[in-house]
Design a protein around this motif. Sequence first.
Motif, PDB file in Angstrom:
ATOM      1  N   PHE A 191     -38.526  33.412  40.839  1.00 47.44           N
ATOM      2  CA  PHE A 191     -39.628  32.469  40.616  1.00 47.44           C
ATOM      3  C   PHE A 191     -39.016  31.118  40.271  1.00 47.44           C
ATOM      4  N   ALA A 192     -39.812  30.050  40.491  1.00 46.00           N
ATOM      5  CA  ALA A 192     -39.356  28.720  40.107  1.00 46.00           C
ATOM      6  C   ALA A 192     -39.248  28.650  38.589  1.00 46.00           C
ATOM      7  N   ASN A 193     -38.121  28.104  38.090  1.00 42.15           N
ATOM      8  CA  ASN A 193     -37.941  28.054  36.637  1.00 42.15           C
ATOM      9  C   ASN A 193     -37.277  26.749  36.221  1.00 42.15           C
ATOM     10  N   SER A 194     -37.334  26.510  34.925  1.00 43.45           N
ATOM     11  CA  SER A 194     -36.824  25.251  34.391  1.00 43.45           C
ATOM     12  C   SER A 194     -35.314  25.281  34.232  1.00 43.45           C
ATOM     13  N   GLN A 195     -34.706  24.177  34.607  1.00 38.08           N
ATOM     14  CA  GLN A 195     -33.254  24.034  34.463  1.00 38.08           C
ATOM     15  C   GLN A 195     -32.874  23.493  33.086  1.00 38.08           C
ATOM     16  N   MET A 196     -33.871  23.004  32.329  1.00 40.01           N
ATOM     17  CA  MET A 196     -33.609  22.344  31.053  1.00 40.01           C
ATOM     18  C   MET A 196     -34.637  22.773  30.018  1.00 40.01           C
ATOM     19  N   ASP A 197     -34.310  22.563  28.748  1.00 43.44           N
ATOM     20  CA  ASP A 197     -35.328  22.558  27.704  1.00 43.44           C
ATOM     21  C   ASP A 197     -36.043  21.213  27.795  1.00 43.44           C
ATOM     22  N   GLY A 198     -37.375  21.257  27.936  1.00 45.39           N
ATOM     23  CA  GLY A 198     -38.105  19.996  28.082  1.00 45.39           C
ATOM     24  C   GLY A 198     -39.586  20.232  28.240  1.00 45.39           C
ATOM     25  N   LEU A 239     -43.636  10.399  28.146  1.00 48.07           N
ATOM     26  CA  LEU A 239     -42.580  10.821  29.072  1.00 48.07           C
ATOM     27  C   LEU A 239     -42.351   9.764  30.138  1.00 48.07           C
ATOM     28  N   PRO A 240     -41.109   9.592  30.575  1.00 45.20           N
ATOM     29  CA  PRO A 240     -40.814   8.620  31.628  1.00 45.20           C
ATOM     30  C   PRO A 240     -41.193   9.159  32.999  1.00 45.20           C
ATOM     31  N   THR A 241     -41.200   8.273  33.979  1.00 45.11           N
ATOM     32  CA  THR A 241     -41.453   8.666  35.363  1.00 45.11           C
ATOM     33  C   THR A 241     -40.414   9.669  35.832  1.00 45.11           C
ATOM     34  N   THR A 242     -40.871  10.657  36.564  1.00 44.46           N
ATOM     35  CA  THR A 242     -39.950  11.638  37.154  1.00 44.46           C
ATOM     36  C   THR A 242     -40.485  12.076  38.502  1.00 44.46           C
ATOM     37  N   GLY A 243     -39.608  12.454  39.404  1.00 43.58           N
ATOM     38  CA  GLY A 243     -40.021  12.856  40.738  1.00 43.58           C
ATOM     39  C   GLY A 243     -40.236  14.341  40.844  1.00 43.58           C
ATOM     40  N   PRO A 244     -40.956  14.797  41.861  1.00 35.83           N
ATOM     41  CA  PRO A 244     -41.165  16.229  42.055  1.00 35.83           C
ATOM     42  C   PRO A 244     -39.844  16.961  42.279  1.00 35.83           C
ATOM     43  N   GLY A 245     -39.722  18.139  41.684  1.00 35.43           N
ATOM     44  CA  GLY A 245     -38.507  18.950  41.831  1.00 35.43           C
ATOM     45  C   GLY A 245     -37.433  18.665  40.814  1.00 35.43           C
ATOM     46  N   THR A 246     -37.634  17.650  39.969  1.00 34.49           N
ATOM     47  CA  THR A 246     -36.600  17.288  38.996  1.00 34.49           C
ATOM     48  C   THR A 246     -36.404  18.424  37.981  1.00 34.49           C
TER      49      THR A 246
END
Length: 406
Positions: A51-58, A136-143
């Motif tokens: 499954f899609a998962n987070s690469q960071m704590d955030g 939160l700052p701007t971020t792109g999809p998939g970040t």
Amino acid sequence: MARSVAAHRQAVQELLSGLADAKGTEKLPLMGTLGRVLADDVLAPLSLPPFANSQMDGFAVRSADLAPYAGSDAGAELAVVDPVPAGAAPAMLGPGTAAPIMTGAMMPEGADAVVPIEQALPDVFPAPGVAATVRLPTTGPGTFVRDAGSDIAAGTVALRAGTILGPGQLGLLAALGMTAVEVRTPVRVLLVTTGDEVVEPGAPLPPGKIYDSNGTLLEAAMIQSGLDVTRTGISSDDPAELLALLRSRSRTVDLIVSTGGVSKGAYEVVRQAMEGQAVEFVSVAMQPGGPQGIGTFDGVPFLGFPGNPVSCLVSFEMFLRPALAAVVGSPAPRPAFRARLAESLTSPAGKHQVRRGTLLPGGTVRLEGGAGSHLIHALANSNALVHVPADVLELDAGAEVEVWML
């Protein structure tokens, strides 16, 4: 005329060429397959990650909620919803919200990016159940998102047949949920030490006798290489005794390896016992390990190594190990490097010399002991074999040589 190292290695490979077809397979628990050779291709039964998962704590976010603030340091203020710990199945993320998420946790439906906690204001997670907002700052999809199947997709080849299974490979199989795997059955070797002068370690040592190191040395090398070793007791210099020993065990093995009794002396028991068999005794242009026996005993492949401890290990590394790697895929070839000599050396004309050495930080290699085939203490203090080609008579300190890591 002495046979070249390359020619003898090829002869050993040809002798063992039938082993690949003769070996079967067996299914074993993962940890029982360490160092073994995979029998069949393994297809991934699921995707990794599944499954899609987070690469960071955030914070998991909808990147579109931050898009209007592109190029602005101010960012967007979002309402904080329930956190997503690792191992949980999260609720859908609504517009204008951000979910605290831990590394490896499942991305909520609707979320397509993660903003690291270090980039948030405030840069700490609010207490669960407490109403809060976060900028939160701007971020792109998939970040900072690991997509499902980004490591391997279900149905694709995870490991190819012939792969030697090490920790990384077993870790992959475990990650795919597998508990057992089909591997090739190991080559069965009968290992025979010969000589009236040799006694078992631990026994009394009469004058003129030595303890057997060859059996332990070769058995350890063979087991480390994934072979199934049967080690006999020490055979005397009586050819009839050796012949009876070999005949009693040869039907249950794929290969016979002996040590000692292959030179041109008056009491070479292996030579005497092999009379009438399809075995030849040759001189290989190598130091140490020149005398070699090769052929078949009652149809079973046979290799006769010299009796000095360094000679028999060098014979294994130079001939048997590479042949097995080529024919059955295991063990893996020794890692080879180029290094510079820490000191000068000389080598006999027309012989490929194999010295023992220690590869040092910085890419230099220090020779351990001399060229003698009895120097087992020097062997024990080495981590590499140093190769000097047959056409080289001497090398100065700083000269480049090929080394094989042990």
